[in-house]
Design a protein around this motif. Structure first.
Motif, PDB file in Angstrom:
ATOM      1  N   ARG A   1     -49.303   5.131 -19.739  1.00 52.49           N
ATOM      2  CA  ARG A   1     -48.329   6.031 -19.100  1.00 52.49           C
ATOM      3  C   ARG A   1     -47.509   5.320 -18.029  1.00 52.49           C
ATOM      4  N   GLN A   2     -48.025   4.200 -17.559  1.00 53.59           N
ATOM      5  CA  GLN A   2     -47.275   3.441 -16.551  1.00 53.59           C
ATOM      6  C   GLN A   2     -47.620   1.958 -16.657  1.00 53.59           C
ATOM      7  N   GLU A   3     -46.847   1.157 -15.953  1.00 51.31           N
ATOM      8  CA  GLU A   3     -46.984  -0.289 -16.087  1.00 51.31           C
ATOM      9  C   GLU A   3     -48.385  -0.769 -15.707  1.00 51.31           C
ATOM     10  N   ALA A   4     -49.011  -0.109 -14.735  1.00 49.66           N
ATOM     11  CA  ALA A   4     -50.348  -0.532 -14.308  1.00 49.66           C
ATOM     12  C   ALA A   4     -51.354  -0.412 -15.458  1.00 49.66           C
TER      13      ALA A   4
ATOM     14  N   LYS B   1     -42.844  -7.159 -23.492  1.00 46.22           N
ATOM     15  CA  LYS B   1     -43.548  -8.319 -24.070  1.00 46.22           C
ATOM     16  C   LYS B   1     -43.839  -9.369 -22.994  1.00 46.22           C
ATOM     17  N   THR B   2     -42.796  -9.716 -22.208  1.00 44.47           N
ATOM     18  CA  THR B   2     -42.983 -10.739 -21.169  1.00 44.47           C
ATOM     19  C   THR B   2     -43.954 -10.231 -20.096  1.00 44.47           C
ATOM     20  N   THR B   3     -43.820  -8.959 -19.745  1.00 47.77           N
ATOM     21  CA  THR B   3     -44.701  -8.354 -18.739  1.00 47.77           C
ATOM     22  C   THR B   3     -46.159  -8.471 -19.194  1.00 47.77           C
ATOM     23  N   PHE B   4     -46.403  -8.181 -20.472  1.00 47.70           N
ATOM     24  CA  PHE B   4     -47.760  -8.248 -21.018  1.00 47.70           C
ATOM     25  C   PHE B   4     -48.265  -9.693 -21.014  1.00 47.70           C
TER      26      PHE B   4
ATOM     27  N   ILE C   1     -46.192 -15.359 -28.688  1.00 53.42           N
ATOM     28  CA  ILE C   1     -44.810 -15.530 -29.134  1.00 53.42           C
ATOM     29  C   ILE C   1     -44.037 -14.214 -29.159  1.00 53.42           C
ATOM     30  N   GLU C   2     -42.970 -14.162 -28.343  1.00 49.83           N
ATOM     31  CA  GLU C   2     -42.050 -13.031 -28.391  1.00 49.83           C
ATOM     32  C   GLU C   2     -40.999 -13.321 -29.454  1.00 49.83           C
ATOM     33  N   TRP C   3     -40.558 -12.304 -30.125  1.00 52.01           N
ATOM     34  CA  TRP C   3     -39.553 -12.401 -31.183  1.00 52.01           C
ATOM     35  C   TRP C   3     -39.942 -13.402 -32.284  1.00 52.01           C
ATOM     36  N   PRO C   4     -41.170 -13.321 -32.806  1.00 47.62           N
ATOM     37  CA  PRO C   4     -41.562 -14.251 -33.879  1.00 47.62           C
ATOM     38  C   PRO C   4     -40.700 -14.079 -35.128  1.00 47.62           C
TER      39      PRO C   4
ATOM     40  N   GLU D   1     -41.019   8.917 -21.912  1.00 51.04           N
ATOM     41  CA  GLU D   1     -40.770   8.675 -20.482  1.00 51.04           C
ATOM     42  C   GLU D   1     -40.493   7.183 -20.257  1.00 51.04           C
ATOM     43  N   GLU D   2     -39.754   6.869 -19.190  1.00 47.25           N
ATOM     44  CA  GLU D   2     -39.291   5.506 -18.943  1.00 47.25           C
ATOM     45  C   GLU D   2     -40.419   4.469 -18.933  1.00 47.25           C
ATOM     46  N   ASN D   3     -41.532   4.811 -18.291  1.00 47.99           N
ATOM     47  CA  ASN D   3     -42.596   3.818 -18.127  1.00 47.99           C
ATOM     48  C   ASN D   3     -43.712   3.926 -19.166  1.00 47.99           C
TER      49      ASN D   3
HETATM   50  N1  LIG Z   1     -45.797   0.699 -19.242  1.00 43.67           N
HETATM   51  C1  LIG Z   1     -45.034  -0.415 -19.126  1.00 43.67           C
HETATM   52  N2  LIG Z   1     -45.457  -1.557 -19.722  1.00 43.67           N
HETATM   53  C2  LIG Z   1     -44.701  -2.681 -19.642  1.00 43.67           C
HETATM   54  N3  LIG Z   1     -43.534  -2.771 -18.983  1.00 43.67           N
HETATM   55  C3  LIG Z   1     -43.074  -1.671 -18.375  1.00 43.67           C
HETATM   56  C4  LIG Z   1     -43.803  -0.452 -18.425  1.00 43.67           C
HETATM   57  N4  LIG Z   1     -43.117   0.465 -17.744  1.00 43.67           N
HETATM   58  C5  LIG Z   1     -42.022  -0.129 -17.286  1.00 43.67           C
HETATM   59  N5  LIG Z   1     -41.974  -1.410 -17.652  1.00 43.67           N
HETATM   60  C6  LIG Z   1     -40.853  -2.319 -17.312  1.00 43.67           C
HETATM   61  O1  LIG Z   1     -40.174  -2.653 -18.506  1.00 43.67           O
HETATM   62  C7  LIG Z   1     -39.620  -3.958 -18.381  1.00 43.67           C
HETATM   63  C8  LIG Z   1     -40.094  -4.808 -19.529  1.00 43.67           C
HETATM   64  O2  LIG Z   1     -39.414  -6.035 -19.461  1.00 43.67           O
HETATM   65  P1  LIG Z   1     -39.901  -7.320 -20.231  1.00 43.67           P
HETATM   66  O3  LIG Z   1     -39.035  -8.438 -19.785  1.00 43.67           O
HETATM   67  O4  LIG Z   1     -41.368  -7.459 -20.109  1.00 43.67           O
HETATM   68  O5  LIG Z   1     -39.525  -6.907 -21.748  1.00 43.67           O
HETATM   69  P2  LIG Z   1     -39.476  -7.817 -23.032  1.00 43.67           P
HETATM   70  O6  LIG Z   1     -40.070  -7.009 -24.147  1.00 43.67           O
HETATM   71  O7  LIG Z   1     -40.084  -9.141 -22.765  1.00 43.67           O
HETATM   72  O8  LIG Z   1     -37.912  -7.953 -23.286  1.00 43.67           O
HETATM   73  P3  LIG Z   1     -37.113  -9.114 -24.056  1.00 43.67           P
HETATM   74  O9  LIG Z   1     -37.090  -8.758 -25.506  1.00 43.67           O
HETATM   75  O10 LIG Z   1     -35.739  -9.031 -23.426  1.00 43.67           O
HETATM   76  O11 LIG Z   1     -37.780 -10.436 -23.799  1.00 43.67           O
HETATM   77  C9  LIG Z   1     -40.066  -4.520 -17.035  1.00 43.67           C
HETATM   78  O12 LIG Z   1     -39.016  -4.323 -16.101  1.00 43.67           O
HETATM   79  C10 LIG Z   1     -41.268  -3.654 -16.676  1.00 43.67           C
HETATM   80  O13 LIG Z   1     -41.398  -3.526 -15.258  1.00 43.67           O
END
Ligand SMILES: Nc1ncnc2c1ncn2[C@@H]1O[C@H](COP(=O)(O)OP(=O)(O)OP(=O)(O)O)[C@@H](O)[C@H]1O
Ligand SMILES: [Mg+2]
Length: 180
Positions: A20-23, A60-63, A130-133, A154-156
């Motif tokens: 439900r949220q980034e955490a 993806k990058t966040t993970f 790998i992102e975008w494989p 929802e956004e997050n």
């Molecule tokens: N539940 C969530 N899990 C992961 N990221 C979240 C979540 N909620 C909000 N975000 C936000 O979404 C964004 C994700 O960006 P990120 O760069 O990780 O995406 P990405 O998939 O790597 O994009 P790209 O394809 O451009 O590389 C970040 O700003 C992060 O803070």
């Protein structure tokens, strides 16, 4: 005994979580890091590959950042958007290994990564994430784990599916299920 013996299909090992949220995404990445650390502790020479799938901004990058930092990298984990690949030297209980983080979004030719010498990185002890494989259009080695991030209403919100695609991948994903 008579009759055909149909081999038992091995169960599809997969794991899905609604975040439900980034955490919550971060805590799932941390649990995956614990499974990976356990697997690499027991298999120090192993190499495996993780595909990170999802649209632009899916997370993806966040993970990958949460994963790599939980495994012990103390510096910044930047998006490898321009460099295509960033290496992170890590340490398990007994040995050093490397996480190579790729973002292939900007790759124009699927063979570009081979010319850059990236193919050699696919058997270094540790793993590639790998992102975008899909930009490499089937020129990459096989994946052991596939992670799909799908935004929710929802956004997050994100739904994160983690699927094992090999025996190695199964060991890691099973440990993730056990540790949950
Ligand atoms: N539940 C969530 N899990 C992961 N990221 C979240 C979540 N909620 C909000 N975000 C936000 O979404 C964004 C994700 O960006 P990120 O760069 O990780 O995406 P990405 O998939 O790597 O994009 P790209 O394809 O451009 O590389 C970040 O700003 C992060 O803070
Ligand atoms: Mg990214």
């Amino acid at each position: 005994m008579t009759g055909n013996q149909t081999p038992q299909a091995s169960p599809n090992i997969s794991f899905k979580q609604h975040c439900r949220q980034e955490a919550e995404t971060a805590s799932l990445a941390k649990r995956l890091a614990a499974s990976i650390a356990q697997f690499l502790g027991q298999n120090p020479e192993a190499h495996f590959n993780i595909a990170l799938q999802g649209d632009l901004g899916a997370g993806k990058t966040t993970f990958a950042r949460d994963l790599i930092q939980t495994l012990g990298y103390e510096g910044k984990v930047k998006s490898p958007t321009y460099t295509l690949c960033e290496p992170y030297l890590l340490q398990s209980t007994q040995h050093a290994y490397t996480a190579h983080h790729f973002d292939l979004y900007r790759m124009r030719d699927p063979l570009e990564w081979q010319e850059a010498g990236f193919a050699e990185l696919f058997d270094v002890p540790g793993f590639c994430v790998i992102e975008w494989p899909e930009k490499a259009e089937g020129t990459l080695p096989a994946f052991d784990i596939e992670i799909q991030l799908t935004p929710g209403a929802e956004e997050n919100e994100r739904t994160i599916a983690i699927n094992a695609l090999s025996e190695q991948g199964k060991k890691i994903v099973v440990a993730l299920q056990v540790n949950t």
